[in-house]
Design a protein around this motif. Structure first.
Motif, PDB file in Angstrom:
ATOM      1  N   TYR A  65      69.309   2.640 -52.433  1.00  0.00           N
ATOM      2  CA  TYR A  65      67.908   2.675 -52.860  1.00  0.00           C
ATOM      3  C   TYR A  65      67.247   3.946 -52.324  1.00  0.00           C
ATOM      4  N   ARG A  66      67.547   4.259 -51.059  1.00  0.00           N
ATOM      5  CA  ARG A  66      66.941   5.452 -50.462  1.00  0.00           C
ATOM      6  C   ARG A  66      67.475   6.706 -51.146  1.00  0.00           C
ATOM      7  N   ALA A  67      68.754   6.731 -51.483  1.00  0.00           N
ATOM      8  CA  ALA A  67      69.303   7.872 -52.210  1.00  0.00           C
ATOM      9  C   ALA A  67      68.600   8.036 -53.556  1.00  0.00           C
ATOM     10  N   MET A  68      68.312   6.916 -54.216  1.00  0.00           N
ATOM     11  CA  MET A  68      67.585   6.994 -55.484  1.00  0.00           C
ATOM     12  C   MET A  68      66.181   7.547 -55.256  1.00  0.00           C
ATOM     13  N   ALA A  69      65.524   7.128 -54.171  1.00  0.00           N
ATOM     14  CA  ALA A  69      64.198   7.656 -53.846  1.00  0.00           C
ATOM     15  C   ALA A  69      64.251   9.155 -53.602  1.00  0.00           C
ATOM     16  N   ASP A 106      73.964  14.677 -62.817  1.00  0.00           N
ATOM     17  CA  ASP A 106      74.904  13.992 -61.921  1.00  0.00           C
ATOM     18  C   ASP A 106      75.247  14.872 -60.724  1.00  0.00           C
ATOM     19  N   SER A 107      75.433  16.169 -60.970  1.00  0.00           N
ATOM     20  CA  SER A 107      75.781  17.082 -59.885  1.00  0.00           C
ATOM     21  C   SER A 107      74.651  17.187 -58.863  1.00  0.00           C
ATOM     22  N   GLU A 108      73.395  17.129 -59.315  1.00  0.00           N
ATOM     23  CA  GLU A 108      72.258  17.171 -58.399  1.00  0.00           C
ATOM     24  C   GLU A 108      72.180  15.891 -57.572  1.00  0.00           C
ATOM     25  N   MET A 109      72.506  14.775 -58.186  1.00  0.00           N
ATOM     26  CA  MET A 109      72.397  13.493 -57.495  1.00  0.00           C
ATOM     27  C   MET A 109      73.408  13.354 -56.365  1.00  0.00           C
ATOM     28  N   LEU A 110      74.444  14.177 -56.403  1.00  0.00           N
ATOM     29  CA  LEU A 110      75.378  14.177 -55.276  1.00  0.00           C
ATOM     30  C   LEU A 110      74.685  14.644 -53.995  1.00  0.00           C
ATOM     31  N   ASN A 111      73.627  15.453 -54.120  1.00  0.00           N
ATOM     32  CA  ASN A 111      72.838  15.827 -52.949  1.00  0.00           C
ATOM     33  C   ASN A 111      72.185  14.604 -52.324  1.00  0.00           C
ATOM     34  N   ALA A 112      71.666  13.721 -53.181  1.00  0.00           N
ATOM     35  CA  ALA A 112      71.032  12.501 -52.689  1.00  0.00           C
ATOM     36  C   ALA A 112      72.042  11.607 -51.978  1.00  0.00           C
ATOM     37  N   LEU A 113      73.241  11.517 -52.544  1.00  0.00           N
ATOM     38  CA  LEU A 113      74.286  10.729 -51.896  1.00  0.00           C
ATOM     39  C   LEU A 113      74.681  11.352 -50.569  1.00  0.00           C
ATOM     40  N   ASP A 114      74.763  12.682 -50.530  1.00  0.00           N
ATOM     41  CA  ASP A 114      75.113  13.366 -49.290  1.00  0.00           C
ATOM     42  C   ASP A 114      74.102  13.047 -48.193  1.00  0.00           C
ATOM     43  N   ALA A 115      72.826  12.933 -48.551  1.00  0.00           N
ATOM     44  CA  ALA A 115      71.784  12.669 -47.555  1.00  0.00           C
ATOM     45  C   ALA A 115      71.979  11.329 -46.859  1.00  0.00           C
ATOM     46  N   VAL A 116      72.623  10.364 -47.532  1.00  0.00           N
ATOM     47  CA  VAL A 116      72.820   9.040 -46.926  1.00  0.00           C
ATOM     48  C   VAL A 116      74.267   8.821 -46.493  1.00  0.00           C
ATOM     49  N   THR A 117      75.072   9.896 -46.549  1.00  0.00           N
ATOM     50  CA  THR A 117      76.465   9.787 -46.100  1.00  0.00           C
ATOM     51  C   THR A 117      76.786  10.946 -45.156  1.00  0.00           C
ATOM     52  N   PHE A 118      77.349  12.013 -45.688  1.00  0.00           N
ATOM     53  CA  PHE A 118      77.792  13.118 -44.844  1.00  0.00           C
ATOM     54  C   PHE A 118      76.639  13.830 -44.144  1.00  0.00           C
ATOM     55  N   GLY A 119      75.475  13.880 -44.779  1.00  0.00           N
ATOM     56  CA  GLY A 119      74.315  14.466 -44.108  1.00  0.00           C
ATOM     57  C   GLY A 119      73.978  13.715 -42.842  1.00  0.00           C
ATOM     58  N   GLY A 120      73.950  12.385 -42.940  1.00  0.00           N
ATOM     59  CA  GLY A 120      73.707  11.571 -41.757  1.00  0.00           C
ATOM     60  C   GLY A 120      74.785  11.738 -40.709  1.00  0.00           C
ATOM     61  N   VAL A 132      80.662   6.214 -61.721  1.00  0.00           N
ATOM     62  CA  VAL A 132      80.541   7.476 -60.989  1.00  0.00           C
ATOM     63  C   VAL A 132      79.461   7.316 -59.919  1.00  0.00           C
ATOM     64  N   ALA A 133      79.330   8.302 -59.042  1.00  0.00           N
ATOM     65  CA  ALA A 133      78.366   8.224 -57.944  1.00  0.00           C
ATOM     66  C   ALA A 133      76.938   8.084 -58.446  1.00  0.00           C
ATOM     67  N   ALA A 134      76.589   8.797 -59.513  1.00  0.00           N
ATOM     68  CA  ALA A 134      75.224   8.715 -60.039  1.00  0.00           C
ATOM     69  C   ALA A 134      74.887   7.284 -60.452  1.00  0.00           C
ATOM     70  N   GLU A 135      75.835   6.605 -61.061  1.00  0.00           N
ATOM     71  CA  GLU A 135      75.586   5.219 -61.469  1.00  0.00           C
ATOM     72  C   GLU A 135      75.454   4.317 -60.247  1.00  0.00           C
ATOM     73  N   ALA A 136      76.234   4.569 -59.217  1.00  0.00           N
ATOM     74  CA  ALA A 136      76.113   3.775 -57.995  1.00  0.00           C
ATOM     75  C   ALA A 136      74.715   3.895 -57.405  1.00  0.00           C
ATOM     76  N   ILE A 137      74.135   5.101 -57.471  1.00  0.00           N
ATOM     77  CA  ILE A 137      72.803   5.325 -56.906  1.00  0.00           C
ATOM     78  C   ILE A 137      71.731   4.575 -57.685  1.00  0.00           C
ATOM     79  N   VAL A 138      71.833   4.544 -58.995  1.00  0.00           N
ATOM     80  CA  VAL A 138      70.752   3.973 -59.810  1.00  0.00           C
ATOM     81  C   VAL A 138      70.950   2.498 -60.115  1.00  0.00           C
ATOM     82  N   THR A 139      72.095   1.938 -59.761  1.00  0.00           N
ATOM     83  CA  THR A 139      72.331   0.510 -60.009  1.00  0.00           C
ATOM     84  C   THR A 139      71.712  -0.311 -58.887  1.00  0.00           C
ATOM     85  N   LEU A 140      70.781  -1.173 -59.222  1.00  0.00           N
ATOM     86  CA  LEU A 140      70.091  -1.962 -58.215  1.00  0.00           C
ATOM     87  C   LEU A 140      70.822  -3.281 -57.960  1.00  0.00           C
ATOM     88  N   ASN A 141      70.786  -3.705 -56.697  1.00  0.00           N
ATOM     89  CA  ASN A 141      71.323  -5.006 -56.291  1.00  0.00           C
ATOM     90  C   ASN A 141      72.817  -5.179 -56.574  1.00  0.00           C
TER      91      ASN A 141
END
Length: 396
Positions: free
Chosen positions: A313-317, A327-341, A367-376
């Protein structure tokens, strides 16, 4: 204990199905159709495999998660008023920091969180009581989640006389970092405030994580002072600035200067991707080598009714706030809640590769983008090579 995960797709290469062998809590082999014996075999069902999520900015000591009564928030949007209200609530209500931190930490784990950096209130009323509670939770749940602790002067240090000695006590007790709060706008004396924080950090060999809500030029002045104190006390690589709205407000030339200075000293940034104020210039900072993580901030507390502990949810925010749609941009959001942390928390052997610790999340996404936007989504969560959440059902 050994675990063989059959037929999963790595989020970095979702077009291929592989098996993952885990032994003694470590990933030892990755490949298609592994011929390996394991004590436990998990059908990955061709789901997407992600590294365990990291909440880089939390306040688990004061969450109201799981309490019987709903807290009705009727507080003006003003930092001093919110802090005063929180102190008043504590005086009038029983708040067991161990119970509450455990409740919300378990919720976060059920949503895939493997590591949390949490700020813990320390002040002249509660002393180190909340630190004691969260340290107890840290020990109790160490098989489920790694918890890093920040002794945090939520009510200030100069504005809350007596807090300094409690912060020092918290560091002696085992807090990993010392926090700070708005040196100019709240504390009214940035040099005195920062001197206390950086002196204690240097003396006890701890890190620093400062809440900086100050905006515009005032915030920029505080950033300059934090950079100067990092150099003065030799704490390069051990300082984080949380929120840092001002970095998104100053002129581009100043942003570039700050990015280079923060990168030089390895000062990291934590963001919660707020919707109502500027955010740090993510891509500029990353290009300068600045590590950036994201966090849930408070979850269901006297500050805010929002949050459910899910870092996707936070990655989506984050993605929404930065207007990332590719999709390539959204990998930045995923990085913020994984490798960035992981970079901010200085975690070793993190990720999905041979030799990495087996802290993983399986989720039903292409794909990762779908994981970010899929709720619950009902994740399967693995910690230390053990399945602790099976398709959304907690096993702990």
């Amino acid at each position: 204990m050994s675990l063989l995960i059959k037929k999963v797709r790595l989020y970095t290469a979702p077009e291929h199905s592989v098996d993952v062998l885990i032994e003694n809590g470590k990933i030892t082999r990755i490949g298609p159709d592994l011929a390996a014996q394991a004590e436990q075999v998990l059908d990955g069902k061709n789901q997407l495999l992600l590294p365990g999520f990291i909440d880089g900015h939390a306040h688990i000591d004061k969450s109201l998660w799981g309490r019987d009564e709903w807290y009705e928030n009727d507080v003006p949007r003003n930092l001093a008023a919110i802090i005063a209200n929180e102190r008043q609530f504590r005086r009038e209500n029983t708040l067991d920091s161990q119970l509450q931190s455990e409740r919300v930490a378990r919720q976060c784990v059920s949503r895939g969180t493997s590591f949390i950096r949490t700020h813990i209130d320390v002040d002249n009323e509660i002393g180190v009581r909340h630190v004691e509670g969260v340290l107890a939770t840290k020990e109790k749940l160490k098989h489920l989640v790694g918890i890093e602790t920040v002794a945090f002067p939520q009510s200030g240090i100069l504005q809350s006389p007596g807090t300094e000695k409690h912060l020092e006590q918290a560091l002696k007790m085992g807090a990993d970092l010392i926090g700070g709060l708005d040196p100019c706008s709240y504390e009214k004396d940035p040099i005195a405030h920062l001197n206390i924080i950086f002196r204690l950090a240097a003396e006890y060999g701890k890190g620093v994580d400062i809440h900086l809500h100050e905006r515009g030029e005032m915030g920029a002045f505080s950033v300059e002072r934090i950079i100067a104190k990092t150099r003065e006390f030799g704490l390069a690589g051990k300082v984080t600035i949380s929120h840092a709205f001002c970095l998104g407000m100053v002129e581009p030339e100043q942003q570039q200067i700050f990015a280079e200075q923060l990168g030089e000293l390895n000062i990291s940034i934590a963001t919660t991707a707020p919707v109502d104020v500027a955010v740090p210039p993510y891509l500029l900072l990353r290009a300068a080598g600045v590590d950036i993580c994201a966090g849930n901030d408070g979850i269901r507390d006297t500050w805010s009714p929002y949050g459910n502990g899910d870092m996707l949810y936070r990655a989506m925010a984050v993605g929404l706030r930065y207007r990332w749609r590719k999709d390539s941009e959204m990998l930045n959001a995923l990085d913020a809640v994984t490798f960035g942390g992981a970079r901010v928390m200085k975690l070793t052997d993190y990720g999905i590769d041979v030799g990495c610790n087996a802290d993983l999340v399986l989720t039903d996404a292409r794909v990762a983008a779908e994981a970010i936007v899929t709720l619950n989504a009902k994740h399967t969560v693995i910690k230390h090579g053990q399945v602790i959440v099976d398709a959304g059902e907690s096993l702990f």
